[in-house]
Design an enzyme around this catalytic site. Structure first.
Site, short mmCIF file in Angstrom:
data_model
loop_
_atom_site.label_atom_id
_atom_site.label_comp_id
_atom_site.label_asym_id
_atom_site.label_seq_id
_atom_site.Cartn_x
_atom_site.Cartn_y
_atom_site.Cartn_z
N ASN A 182 2.78 -10.07 -9.38
CA ASN A 182 3.96 -10.25 -8.54
C ASN A 182 3.56 -10.45 -7.09
O ASN A 182 3.59 -11.57 -6.57
CB ASN A 182 4.91 -9.07 -8.69
CG ASN A 182 6.30 -9.35 -8.15
OD1 ASN A 182 6.46 -10.00 -7.14
ND2 ASN A 182 7.31 -8.86 -8.84
N ASP A 183 3.18 -9.38 -6.44
CA ASP A 183 2.92 -9.44 -4.99
C ASP A 183 1.77 -10.37 -4.63
O ASP A 183 1.78 -10.99 -3.57
CB ASP A 183 2.64 -8.03 -4.46
CG ASP A 183 3.77 -7.07 -4.78
OD1 ASP A 183 4.94 -7.46 -4.57
OD2 ASP A 183 3.50 -5.97 -5.26
N VAL A 184 0.78 -10.49 -5.52
CA VAL A 184 -0.41 -11.30 -5.20
C VAL A 184 -0.15 -12.79 -5.33
O VAL A 184 -1.02 -13.61 -5.02
CB VAL A 184 -1.61 -10.89 -6.08
CG1 VAL A 184 -2.00 -9.45 -5.81
CG2 VAL A 184 -1.32 -11.12 -7.56
N VAL A 185 1.07 -13.20 -5.79
CA VAL A 185 1.43 -14.61 -5.85
C VAL A 185 2.70 -14.89 -5.05
O VAL A 185 3.31 -15.94 -5.20
CB VAL A 185 1.63 -15.08 -7.32
CG1 VAL A 185 0.33 -14.97 -8.10
CG2 VAL A 185 2.73 -14.27 -8.01
N ALA A 215 5.01 -3.52 -4.55
CA ALA A 215 5.31 -3.39 -3.12
C ALA A 215 6.81 -3.33 -2.85
O ALA A 215 7.22 -3.09 -1.72
CB ALA A 215 4.69 -4.54 -2.34
#
Length: 465
Positions: free
Chosen positions: A391-394, A432
């Site tokens: 999720n957060d890393v993309v 996050a």
């Protein structure tokens, strides 16, 4: 003769730690490096038990020593065999806490052995081991509780001021303790212990979930420093070397993770990033965007006729224990002439290297794992990106939204691919707590459901096509 053999054993142990740590930097040699370091530790332990002498006397108490070794070995083995990949960060945090507790207990035991004139260096080593070990132990246990959901984020107004006040009190009482010589000041000593435990708890409580990997790494470095103080205390070279290596490696890893998240350590410790969950759980985003879903049949067709597919693993893949099924999908696509690789973000999952270990467990070849920089170069020529639980890393907000808490964080730029399929259980935000605008882009299709079941359905559909 015994002393010379002990020195040689400690030298072998120290060298094995250095070699093991070096080999851990490469996934292909990490397993072997771990075994080499473990062998060095075993040599150091048994050399200490049988060769160490103090004023001509050996250790003794072999029943207690070997009883502890056997019990610890049994417990550690059972935990390591039963732990799920999703719970690996929790186990690391727990074990790290045990290291801090060990350093603190050594300090307490040695303080109770003090008598008469004692060198200031000895007293300093004892009190540093107590403070750092206690903070590491208490903080690691809180981190363990937060990772497994037993302890919730706890933030109140003025909490950071309270933390600073506790830190000042620790420095003040410790300074006075050292000024008075330490010996006989049991009340001050245990006050330092209590303040350190309280600070370790308060230090980690307000830190948000997205920053927990950084905190675990920082606490790991604390444990290494605490162990090094024990090496100074006992004039034990292998304990000193091991502690310094752990402390230095933990510090460097903390810095690297902060860089990967584009956050300073100060922001990690004060910012409470990820401590609250926000965002939409429905079909539309907070900004009014709409997501679109894709069927298993359509997703299978896209992947079956692609030239290149890149898989982006995330925590959702680990939760579903879908790494083996994912490897089967990779092999099936390659049998049909599709090039398949994996894109790994430095902080994907719940700790550094989480995804690498997860995929290695499924025997995914190491050369298929692309680091972020290499993956970002390849997305432009990729037909389909399959995002599995990440999720957060993309999240493109890291590049496009200056108001986002993750703005400036390097991400996997999957939006450059021709087609993006995102597998998630729901539209809830990630670790996050930030809404992901990638899910509402025209090129993105959502494939809802458990990762393992979704991949298995894809496998069956591609096989039948």
């Amino acid at each position: 003769m015994g002393l010379n053999l002990l020195t040689i054993a400690y030298l072998i142990g120290s060298i094995s730690f250095i070699l093991g740590l070096k080999m851990l930097s490469n996934p292909a040699s990490a397993r072997k490096g771990n075994l080499i370091a473990a062998a060095g530790m075993a040599i150091a332990i048994f050399a200490t038990i049988f060769l160490y002498e103090n004023e001509g006397k050996k250790l003794g108490n072999y029943g207690w020593i070997f009883g502890g070794l056997i019990l610890g070995t049994i417990i550690g083995t059972l935990i390591a065999k039963r732990v799920k990949m999703t719970a690996m960060p929790e186990m690391v945090s727990m074990f790290n806490g045990m290291g801090g507790a060990c350093a603190a207990l050594i300090a307490i035991v040695e303080f109770n052995h003090l008598h008469g004139e004692t060198s200031s260096g000895t007293v300093l080593s004892i009190v540093l081991g107590l403070v750092i070990g206690s903070v590491s132990f208490a903080g690691s246990i809180i981190a363990w509780g937060k990772l497994n959901g037993k302890i919730k984020d706890f933030v109140f107004n003025g909490q950071h001021i309270v933390n600073i006040a506790f830190l000042i009190m620790i420095f003040g009482v410790t300074g006075y303790f050292l000024y008075t010589g330490g010996v006989g000041s049991a009340g001050l000593f245990y006050l330092i212990f209590a303040l350190s435990i309280a600070y370790g708890i308060l230090f980690v409580l307000p830190i948000g979930g997205a920053d927990m990997p950084v905190v675990i790494s920082l606490l790991n470095s604390f444990t290494g420093v605490a162990a090094a103080t024990g090496g100074f205390l006992y004039d034990n070279q292998v304990m000193l070397t091991g502690g310094i290596l752990v402390g230095a490696a933990g510090t460097l890893l903390t810095i690297l993770m902060c860089t990967a998240m584009n956050r300073s350590l100060q922001n990690v410790l004060i910012g409470s990033f990820g401590s609250k969950t926000t965002g939409s759980t429905s079909g539309s985003s907070a900004s009014g965007g709409q997501h679109k879903e894709i069927s298993i049949a359509d997703a299978a067709m896209l992947m079956n006729y692609a030239n290149k597919v890149i898989i982006v693993p995330g925590y959702g893949l680990a939760v579903a224990q879908a790494q083996h099924t994912c490897h089967e999908l990779e092999k099936l696509l390659e049998s049909k002439g599709v090039e398949v690789k994996y894109a790994i973000h430095p902080v994907a999952g719940r700790m550094p290297g989480h995804m690498n270990v997860l995929l290695a467990e499924a025997d995914v070849p190491y050369d298929k794992l692309l680091e972020m920089e290499l993956a970002n170069d390849e997305f432009k020529s990729t037909d389909v990106v399959l995002v599995l639980g990440a999720n957060d890393v993309v999240n493109p907000a890291a590049k496009s939204d200056p108001t986002s808490p993750i703005y400036g964080m390097p991400i996997l730029e999957v939006e450059d691919a021709k087609n993006i399929i995102v597998n998630k259980r729901s539209m809830k935000p990630g670790y996050a707590g930030i809404e992901n605008q990638l899910f509402y882009q025209p090129k993105t299709s959502m494939l809802f459901g458990d990762a393992k079941k979704a991949i298995q359905d894809l496998l069956n559909e591609i096989k039948n096509s």
